[in-house]
Write a protein that holds these residues in place. Structure first.
Motif, PDB file in Angstrom:
ATOM      1  N   ARG A  46       5.071   7.192   5.876  1.00  0.00           N
ATOM      2  CA  ARG A  46       3.669   7.031   5.491  1.00  0.00           C
ATOM      3  C   ARG A  46       2.795   7.774   6.496  1.00  0.00           C
ATOM      4  O   ARG A  46       3.095   7.824   7.680  1.00  0.00           O
ATOM      5  CB  ARG A  46       3.267   5.548   5.457  1.00  0.00           C
ATOM      6  CG  ARG A  46       3.880   4.765   4.307  1.00  0.00           C
ATOM      7  CD  ARG A  46       3.472   3.306   4.347  1.00  0.00           C
ATOM      8  NE  ARG A  46       3.963   2.577   3.187  1.00  0.00           N
ATOM      9  CZ  ARG A  46       5.187   2.086   3.076  1.00  0.00           C
ATOM     10  NH1 ARG A  46       6.035   2.256   4.084  1.00  0.00           N
ATOM     11  NH2 ARG A  46       5.552   1.448   1.982  1.00  0.00           N
ATOM     12  N   THR A  57      11.577   5.423   4.644  1.00  0.00           N
ATOM     13  CA  THR A  57      10.369   5.922   3.973  1.00  0.00           C
ATOM     14  C   THR A  57       9.339   6.277   5.024  1.00  0.00           C
ATOM     15  O   THR A  57       9.349   5.750   6.134  1.00  0.00           O
ATOM     16  CB  THR A  57       9.793   4.870   3.021  1.00  0.00           C
ATOM     17  OG1 THR A  57       9.526   3.670   3.769  1.00  0.00           O
ATOM     18  CG2 THR A  57      10.773   4.555   1.894  1.00  0.00           C
ATOM     19  N   VAL A  68      -0.420   5.856   3.776  1.00  0.00           N
ATOM     20  CA  VAL A  68      -0.171   6.385   2.429  1.00  0.00           C
ATOM     21  C   VAL A  68       1.235   6.944   2.382  1.00  0.00           C
ATOM     22  O   VAL A  68       1.650   7.701   3.279  1.00  0.00           O
ATOM     23  CB  VAL A  68      -1.201   7.477   2.070  1.00  0.00           C
ATOM     24  CG1 VAL A  68      -0.908   8.036   0.677  1.00  0.00           C
ATOM     25  CG2 VAL A  68      -2.613   6.903   2.138  1.00  0.00           C
ATOM     26  N   LEU A  69       1.987   6.581   1.343  1.00  0.00           N
ATOM     27  CA  LEU A  69       3.379   6.996   1.210  1.00  0.00           C
ATOM     28  C   LEU A  69       3.473   8.528   1.118  1.00  0.00           C
ATOM     29  O   LEU A  69       2.695   9.171   0.418  1.00  0.00           O
ATOM     30  CB  LEU A  69       3.993   6.356  -0.042  1.00  0.00           C
ATOM     31  CG  LEU A  69       5.510   6.517  -0.203  1.00  0.00           C
ATOM     32  CD1 LEU A  69       6.251   5.777   0.899  1.00  0.00           C
ATOM     33  CD2 LEU A  69       5.948   5.992  -1.580  1.00  0.00           C
TER      34      LEU A  69
END
Length: 1029
Positions: A246, A244, A250-251
């Protein structure tokens, strides 16, 4: 004039000089191929004269001159760097924005074969071998001749590293990197990299996530198409690894590619700058996640928000602010120049750079007049703006004006005019009412120098007159004049001539001169470099027209005489030689002797006496007989008869003869003398002495190959040698040439033909009759397989031409030419390496079809065996059989060798064609006809499922496939419930196997020890069968 705000020349009514200005700025970056010619142009205009200077990486390349171009005939990589020009005239100087010249090249891979080892389950990082190239080449990885595409286990990083995640034993092998330079089209293939995978630990032991390729700090400019950050991680089982991203915590969900390993931002803006972090975690595992991050900086090119006017006028001792402000990311640095020289507030405290970038000048002085430039620079580039500052309130003053001068016709002269004033005065030179040179006018031969002086080159007689220098600015005008006198050049038009006179007579040496009537001319005569004093001898006289007269000539007058003319209108000199002839002296040391070789002959010899300075014509001999002389026995008076010569080999000739007539032998013969030499050449002859009078033949050996010899035979007896026979000539036989043809050039004229040109060897090295030439071509490493063409000799043209046709297309050959004679071939010329031209490729190899469904199928092929060039791509088309109006065509990249055709109609026959393409066009089509499949149906579930080989971390499922749904099974899925079993519990994928339609068993790995599982086994359409274990 000056530039207005619209970019047009702005004329100041007070004077007419135009400051320099750039019509066009160079591109920020330019790429050229190594070996090409580079021409940099400084596109500037302004008042004459304009002078230009070039800088390279801030270092002076040239001095100021009128040449506005800088030329590099043949680029090499050392020429890469930053170039800029400086232009100047009397008003001031400007510095051009720099241009970055980059040179494209590529060498071979530096590294040889290498090996590396990786443990099973770890990630294998195969770095590309080192290669010297610009730009950085694109790398394609191959294994066993097959290209390696990215996948869930294979990552190709931004720096071309090949990453094999969770390595297993089958990953071992030989890997190759192919580098392609997209600027010059060159490609290279590396030596193999041998990968070994070691079996360490159990094959199913989990491995915690690790980030092996972290993101890197990246800078990119606004307007770039896209920017990519990458994060490559490894773990086992790899299927449970997730990544993931960021930004500033913030993703990020958009722009993810390649299994989350890459984050791509299209059209990056300044707002996209920030800290980007990737996190790698293993689902359903207690192993901790890992993170890595990097900063993305989006740069913005400088832009001016405030610029100065093109022309600023200010009074002396006042304060002036020259505005200049810019914005950009990062904030640009502001650098000021005056007349292309950096401004240093430390050295000139009156100059101060204000906050924001503007320049303030306190207490203006006249020397502050000039061109001011403001450069705004940051990491994204630089921009510049400029203005002309005119400091007023000082009228022009000619501090050093022209003076009366004189010049010789055809010579150059400078009339000086140095000035002061503020603003700097404009200079205009006039003769009478005619303007000769100014900032906007320049007549041929009249050049306004940067100092204000006038250069006349060359001067003509018509240039004589009064010249006026006029200096003007907004405060007034000043003038100064001077007279120029142009003298006609003094020349000797009637020079002395070489003479030959008889001793005691007169000699006259002329020296006529043309000169300016106002110029006095002086004649000086020299003999042998010494001045002649005509008053030293009554025999010498010098006329007013410069002629030298000599009476009662004698040998002491012989020599070279020089007439020198001197005057303020120029100097000249000419030479002549005097020779005095007289009667020759009588011969000396006369000696008479009886001839030993001729009957009734007396030989007279004497020493040659003085010839009287004139070639001797003849000698007069007088003879008187006082008594009879008795002569001794005589040698043979006739030569041998019937002399015959015939060539036997290329270095021998057989000679045969008969004795002289008996009546002329004059005694018993004792032998023969054979004399032979090269025909027609002034060389010494060689002798052979035969002491046997009965021998009448001889084989002459060790002669020169293919050479004509003159041969004579003489008999001798006790009295001496007789006369030689008439010469007979004969050639030795031919040999082979000893030198190759000269000036050999070979060039490809098309894809299968090479044109040769050459000049014939010198005939002296052919050693025979030239039978022709052989043109040879062979591929490197295949010297035994030579293509040979024979060409007949051409005796009319100095340059011979021949062709070899039928060669392989786009193939390297060594070429050479040899000359041959009847005995054999001469040496080959130095081999030249050439390549035949590119052509369209042949048909692709191994056209095949797989995964044939009702509406799609996959087409695969190999590279054409005969590429005939550099493949640029492929063309694929399909159409319903005999229905060309249904044809669909696509063009694919050159590395693509498979394509899925979609949108087909079930149970329909199609014609599919594939062709390779080069820069020369489309190659030969490979065509095949195939029918699409039937519509698939839902496959049936597997049956007879059995479980075996149960271990703590794996089991084996055995089954019998169900109904295949009229097509191949594409994937087998194993799902499982873990722990507490119930119909409502979540099913998770435990294993999957793709592209194995004939599978009968599956090994499920990665299970947890001592855990209860309930499994379901289904094909790609979803039918299942449940089992517990």
């Amino acid at each position: 004039m000056f530039m207005s705000s619209c970019g047009e020349p702005f004329k100041n009514p007070a004077f007419n000089d135009v400051p320099p200005y750039f019509k066009m700025e160079p591109v920020a970056t330019q790429v050229h191929l190594e070996g090409n010619r580079l021409v940099l142009t400084c596109m500037a205009e302004g008042s004459w004269p304009l002078e230009f200077k070039w800088l390279y990486n801030g270092t002076e390349l040239t001095r100021f001159s009128l040449e506005y171009r800088y030329v590099i005939p043949s680029l090499d990589r050392s020429h890469a760097g930053f170039y800029r020009c400086i232009v100047r005239n009397r008003v001031g100087a400007l510095m051009q924005r720099s241009t970055h010249v980059q040179v494209a090249y590529m060498e071979g891979f530096v590294d040889g074969e290498r090996s590396q080892v990786v443990s099973q389950g770890e990630a294998a990082l195969i770095f590309p071998p080192q290669i010297h190239s610009f730009p950085r080449p694109g790398i394609t990885w191959f294994r066993d001749g097959r290209k390696i595409p990215p996948s869930s286990r294979i990552a190709l990083t931004l720096d071309n590293t090949l990453v094999i995640l969770s390595a297993v034993a089958p990953d071992a092998g030989r890997y190759y990197a192919q580098a392609v330079n997209d600027k010059n089209g060159e490609n290279k293939t590396s030596q193999p990299i041998v990968l070994t995978v070691e079996n360490v630990g159990g094959p199913a032991d989990p491995i915690a996530p690790t980030i092996i390729i972290p993101p890197k700090n990246t800078s990119v400019m606004v307007g770039t198409f896209e920017v990519t950050l990458e994060c490559v991680a490894n773990a086992r089982p790899l299927i449970k690894l997730g990544i993931t991203w960021r930004k500033n915590g913030v993703l990020v969900n958009r722009g993810l590619r390649d299994y989350g390993r890459r984050l791509t931002i299209s059209g990056p803006l300044v707002s996209d700058s920030g800290y980007y972090e990737c996190e790698a975690s293993l689902r359903s595992s207690s192993a901790p996640s890992v993170t890595a991050g990097a900063y993305l900086h989006v740069l913005e090119h400088p832009q001016f928000v405030k610029e100065p006017d093109r022309h600023i006028t200010a009074e002396m001792e006042k304060v002036v602010d020259i505005p200049c402000q810019a914005r950009g990311v990062p904030q640009p640095d502001m650098v000021w120049y005056k007349d292309a020289v950096p401004i240093s507030p430390v050295k000139t405290p009156r100059y101060k750079v204000l906050v924001g970038g503007s320049l303030q000048i306190n207490g203006l002085l006249p020397d502050d007049t000039g061109m001011f430039q403001c450069f705004a620079r940051n990491l994204a580039g630089e921009i510049q703006t400029n203005t002309y500052l005119a400091v007023t309130s000082i009228a022009p003053n000619i501090t050093a004006g022209p003076s009366d001068s004189a010049v010789i016709d055809g010579m150059s002269i400078i009339l000086h005019c140095e000035t002061s004033g503020a603003p700097r005065p404009a200079i205009t030179w006039q003769k009478a009412d005619r303007v000769l040179a100014s900032g906007s006018v320049q007549l041929p031969r009249f050049t306004l120098l940067e100092s204000g002086s006038l250069l006349i080159r060359p001067s003509h007689l018509s240039d004589a007159g009064t010249y006026t220098c006029m200096a003007s600015n907004s405060r007034g005008i000043d003038e100064a004049s001077a007279d120029l006198v142009v003298w006609a050049r003094t020349r000797i038009t009637n020079p002395p001539q070489d003479q030959s006179v008889i001793k005691g007579t007169k000699a006259a040496m002329t020296c006529g001169v043309t000169h300016d009537p106002s110029v006095a001319v002086k004649h000086v005569w020299e003999k042998g470099g010494s001045v002649i004093d005509v008053k030293s001898s009554p025999r010498l006289r010098l006329d007013g027209n410069g002629s030298l007269h000599i009476t009662q000539t004698w040998s002491g007058d012989i020599g070279t005489y020089t007439c020198k003319v001197t005057s303020v209108g120029g100097n000249d000199s000419r030479n002549a030689h005097l020779r005095v002839r007289q009667l020759p002296h009588a011969p000396e040391n006369l000696i008479a002797t009886l001839s030993s070789s001729e009957r009734r002959t007396i030989n007279l010899t004497w020493a040659q006496a003085f010839d009287g300075n004139s070639p001797l014509i003849r000698y007069i001999l007088e003879v008187s007989e006082n008594s009879e002389v008795s002569l001794p026995e005589e040698p043979p008076s006739a030569p041998p008869q019937t002399v015959i010569a015939s060539g036997r080999t290329n270095q021998s000739i057989m000679i045969q003869w008969q004795p002289p007539p008996e009546s002329h032998q004059n005694g018993p013969l004792q032998g023969y003398i054979i004399r032979y030499c090269l025909s027609g050449l002034p060389v010494d002859c060689q002798m052979k002495n035969i002491t046997n009078p009965d021998q009448t033949n001889l084989l002459l050996e060790d002669l020169i190959i293919w050479t004509n010899y003159e041969i004579e035979v003489a008999a001798y007896n006790g009295a001496g040698q007789g006369v030689y026979s008439p010469k007979v000539t004969e050639w030795t036989l031919q040999g082979v040439p000893t030198v190759p043809p000269g000036n050999v050039q070979a060039e490809a004229v098309n894809s299968t033909t090479v044109r040769f040109t050459w000049s014939a060897p010198s005939p002296q090295f052919i050693n025979g009759i030239n039978q022709g030439y052989k043109l040879l071509a062979w591929e490197p490493g295949h010297e035994e397989d030579v293509t040979l063409v024979t060409v007949r000799p051409n005796f009319q043209d100095s340059v011979h031409v021949g062709y070899i046709i039928g060669l392989k297309k786009f193939t390297e050959y060594f070429t050479c030419v040899l000359c041959f004679t009847t005995p054999g071939d001469g040496p080959r010329s130095t081999p030249q390496r050439i390549r035949t031209h590119e052509d369209t490729p042949g048909p692709v190899g191994h056209l095949s079809f797989t995964e044939i469904l009702d509406t799609s199928l996959k087409v695969s092929w190999k590279d054409p065996p005969e590429k005939n060039g550099i493949l640029t791509g492929y063309r694929i088309s399909w159409e319903e059989f005999n229905r060309t109006n249904t044809r669909v065509t696509h063009y694919l990249p050159n590395l693509t060798q498979e394509y899925r055709v979609t949108g087909l109609t079930a149970l329909t026959t199609y014609t599919i064609q594939v062709a390779g393409m080069t820069s020369k066009g489309q190659g030969q089509l490979s065509s095949s006809t195939i029918s699409s499949g039937v519509p698939p149906e839902m496959p049936g579930p597997p049956t007879n499922i059995a479980i075996s080989n149960i271990s703590p971390r794996s089991v084996t499922l055995q089954f019998k496939p169900g109904y295949d749904g009229k097509t191949s099974i594409s994937r087998w899925l194993v799902e499982a419930q873990v722990g507490v079993i119930g119909e409502n519990e979540e099913w998770v994928t435990a294993h999957q196997l793709a592209n194995e339609p004939d599978a009968r068993s599956l090994e499920v790995q990665g299970l947890n020890p001592y855990t209860y599982y309930r499994s379901t086994h289904c094909d790609m359409m979803g039918y299942d069968h449940k089992e517990s274990l």
